[in-house]
Design a protein around this motif. Structure first.
Motif, short mmCIF file in Angstrom:
data_model
loop_
_atom_site.label_atom_id
_atom_site.label_comp_id
_atom_site.label_asym_id
_atom_site.label_seq_id
_atom_site.Cartn_x
_atom_site.Cartn_y
_atom_site.Cartn_z
N ARG A 1 -8.90 -2.04 2.53
CA ARG A 1 -9.29 -2.61 1.23
C ARG A 1 -10.13 -1.61 0.45
N GLU A 2 -11.06 -0.96 1.13
CA GLU A 2 -11.89 0.04 0.45
C GLU A 2 -11.06 1.22 -0.04
N ARG A 3 -10.08 1.60 0.76
CA ARG A 3 -9.17 2.66 0.33
C ARG A 3 -8.45 2.28 -0.96
N CYS A 4 -7.96 1.05 -0.99
CA CYS A 4 -7.24 0.57 -2.18
C CYS A 4 -8.15 0.57 -3.40
N ASP A 5 -9.41 0.17 -3.23
CA ASP A 5 -10.37 0.18 -4.33
C ASP A 5 -10.53 1.59 -4.88
N TYR B 1 0.83 -1.21 0.00
CA TYR B 1 0.00 0.00 0.00
C TYR B 1 0.87 1.26 0.00
N GLU B 2 1.85 1.30 0.87
CA GLU B 2 2.69 2.50 0.97
C GLU B 2 3.64 2.63 -0.21
N SER B 3 3.83 1.52 -0.96
CA SER B 3 4.65 1.57 -2.18
C SER B 3 3.81 1.86 -3.41
N ARG B 4 2.53 2.14 -3.20
CA ARG B 4 1.58 2.51 -4.25
C ARG B 4 1.13 1.32 -5.11
N ASP B 5 1.33 0.11 -4.62
CA ASP B 5 0.79 -1.08 -5.29
C ASP B 5 -0.60 -1.33 -4.74
N PHE B 6 -1.56 -0.53 -5.16
CA PHE B 6 -2.89 -0.59 -4.57
C PHE B 6 -3.63 -1.88 -4.92
N ALA B 7 -3.40 -2.40 -6.12
CA ALA B 7 -4.06 -3.65 -6.50
C ALA B 7 -3.56 -4.81 -5.64
N GLY B 8 -2.23 -4.92 -5.52
CA GLY B 8 -1.65 -5.98 -4.71
C GLY B 8 -2.02 -5.84 -3.24
N ALA B 9 -1.98 -4.60 -2.74
CA ALA B 9 -2.33 -4.37 -1.34
C ALA B 9 -3.79 -4.70 -1.09
N GLY B 10 -4.66 -4.29 -2.02
CA GLY B 10 -6.09 -4.55 -1.85
C GLY B 10 -6.40 -6.03 -1.73
N LYS B 11 -5.73 -6.84 -2.53
CA LYS B 11 -5.95 -8.29 -2.46
C LYS B 11 -5.52 -8.85 -1.11
N LYS B 12 -4.39 -8.35 -0.61
CA LYS B 12 -3.89 -8.85 0.68
C LYS B 12 -4.80 -8.40 1.83
N PHE B 13 -5.24 -7.13 1.78
CA PHE B 13 -6.16 -6.66 2.83
C PHE B 13 -7.47 -7.45 2.78
N ALA B 14 -7.93 -7.76 1.57
CA ALA B 14 -9.15 -8.55 1.42
C ALA B 14 -8.96 -9.94 2.01
N GLU B 15 -7.78 -10.51 1.84
CA GLU B 15 -7.50 -11.83 2.41
C GLU B 15 -7.50 -11.78 3.93
N VAL B 16 -6.94 -10.71 4.49
CA VAL B 16 -6.96 -10.54 5.95
C VAL B 16 -8.41 -10.48 6.44
N ALA B 17 -9.22 -9.67 5.75
CA ALA B 17 -10.62 -9.53 6.14
C ALA B 17 -11.39 -10.84 6.00
N LYS B 18 -11.03 -11.62 4.98
CA LYS B 18 -11.70 -12.91 4.77
C LYS B 18 -11.38 -13.88 5.92
N ARG B 19 -10.12 -13.89 6.32
CA ARG B 19 -9.71 -14.80 7.40
C ARG B 19 -10.25 -14.36 8.75
N ASP B 20 -10.43 -13.04 8.91
CA ASP B 20 -10.95 -12.51 10.17
C ASP B 20 -12.09 -11.54 9.86
N PRO B 21 -13.32 -12.05 9.76
CA PRO B 21 -14.47 -11.22 9.38
C PRO B 21 -14.75 -10.05 10.33
N GLU B 22 -14.19 -10.09 11.53
CA GLU B 22 -14.42 -9.00 12.48
C GLU B 22 -13.39 -7.88 12.35
N ASP B 23 -12.45 -8.04 11.43
CA ASP B 23 -11.38 -7.05 11.28
C ASP B 23 -11.85 -5.89 10.40
N GLN B 24 -12.38 -4.86 11.03
CA GLN B 24 -12.89 -3.71 10.29
C GLN B 24 -11.78 -2.81 9.77
#
Length: 246
Positions: free
Chosen positions: A223-227, A194-217
């Motif tokens: 992820r929404e920022r990256c979108d 994310y901080e390296s401006r790879d928003f697509a790659g970062a978004g996928k990883k943040f989405a994976e974190v959210a998928k594994r932990d549905p309570e992680d707001q």
């Protein structure tokens, strides 16, 4: 408070503040004052303790654990229309500690910019939808690897011009399961992207974190920022965020 009559509200506050204050005292903290439903406390005075930053962090974690148990009682006994949620801000730095105010009305308290920053961090929890505990980079420097943490943004909080790194305090490292450690490792790679401006790659990883932990707001927020950043890439990218709310 608007859904409880005054007597019930006072009983609820007394129950909450008593339990939380006991944890502060057990961890050798000093309670400065109460402001409504807030507890202001500090560590390392009047008796200096080398591990004051660690004690503050341990206190915050124990308070969140106690909150979960307290909410069970609150629900069972119908003491509140909704569960309680505690937000905590922790900062470490130089400050003035001692008796202040007037000659006839002394108040043993703490003052200084380092104190104000802790108060700001408490409110910043709302903007990031954290699980409740934010610490500054100044506290992070003092606690070693005792705790499970994850980096968030570098920010300028209201009233403080110098940017600082935020960290979310998640738990005691030795008490954290392997799955939690793995999620933090994944988070760190996502934030690097994310901080390296790879928003697509970062978004996928943040989405994976959210998928594994549905309570992680927080992961959902990033992820929404990256979108949004993929839809409208900035001409110049500065990952430092200027916060406008306390």
């Amino acid at each position: 408070s608007e859904q409880l009559d005054p007597a019930d509200l006072v009983n609820l506050l007394n129950l909450y503040l008593t339990g939380m204050s006991n944890i502060v005292l057990e961890q050798r903290g000093t309670i400065d004052k109460y402001e409504g439903d807030a507890i202001i406390a500090f560590f390392g005075a009047p008796i200096y303790m080398e591990e004051h930053a660690s004690l503050a962090c341990r206190t915050a974690i124990r308070m969140k654990e106690a909150e979960a148990e307290l909410n069970k009682r609150i629900v069972a006994e119908n003491l509140s229309p909704s569960p309680l949620f505690t937000r905590i801000g922790i900062n470490t730095g130089d400050m003035i500690v001692g008796n202040m105010c007037t000659k006839n009305t002394m108040d043993y308290t703490v003052m200084g910019n380092a104190v104000n920053l802790a108060a700001r961090l408490e409110g910043v929890n709302k903007q990031y939808n954290t699980r409740g505990i934010l610490i500054s980079e100044h506290t992070r420097e003092k606690i070693g690897d005792e705790f499970l943490l994850r980096r968030l943004d570098r920010v300028r909080v209201v009233g403080v011009n110098t940017p600082l790194r935020l960290y979310e305090l998640l738990g005691v490292a030795s008490e954290s399961p392997d799955a939690a450690r793995e999620l933090v490792a994944l988070w760190e790679t996502a934030l690097d992207a994310y901080e390296s401006r790879d928003f697509a790659g970062a978004g996928k990883k943040f989405a994976e974190v959210a998928k594994r932990d549905p309570e992680d707001q927080v992961a959902v927020l990033y992820r929404e920022r990256c979108d949004e950043l993929q839809k409208s890439p900035p001409a110049e990218w500065d990952p430092i965020r200027n916060l406008t709310q306390k």
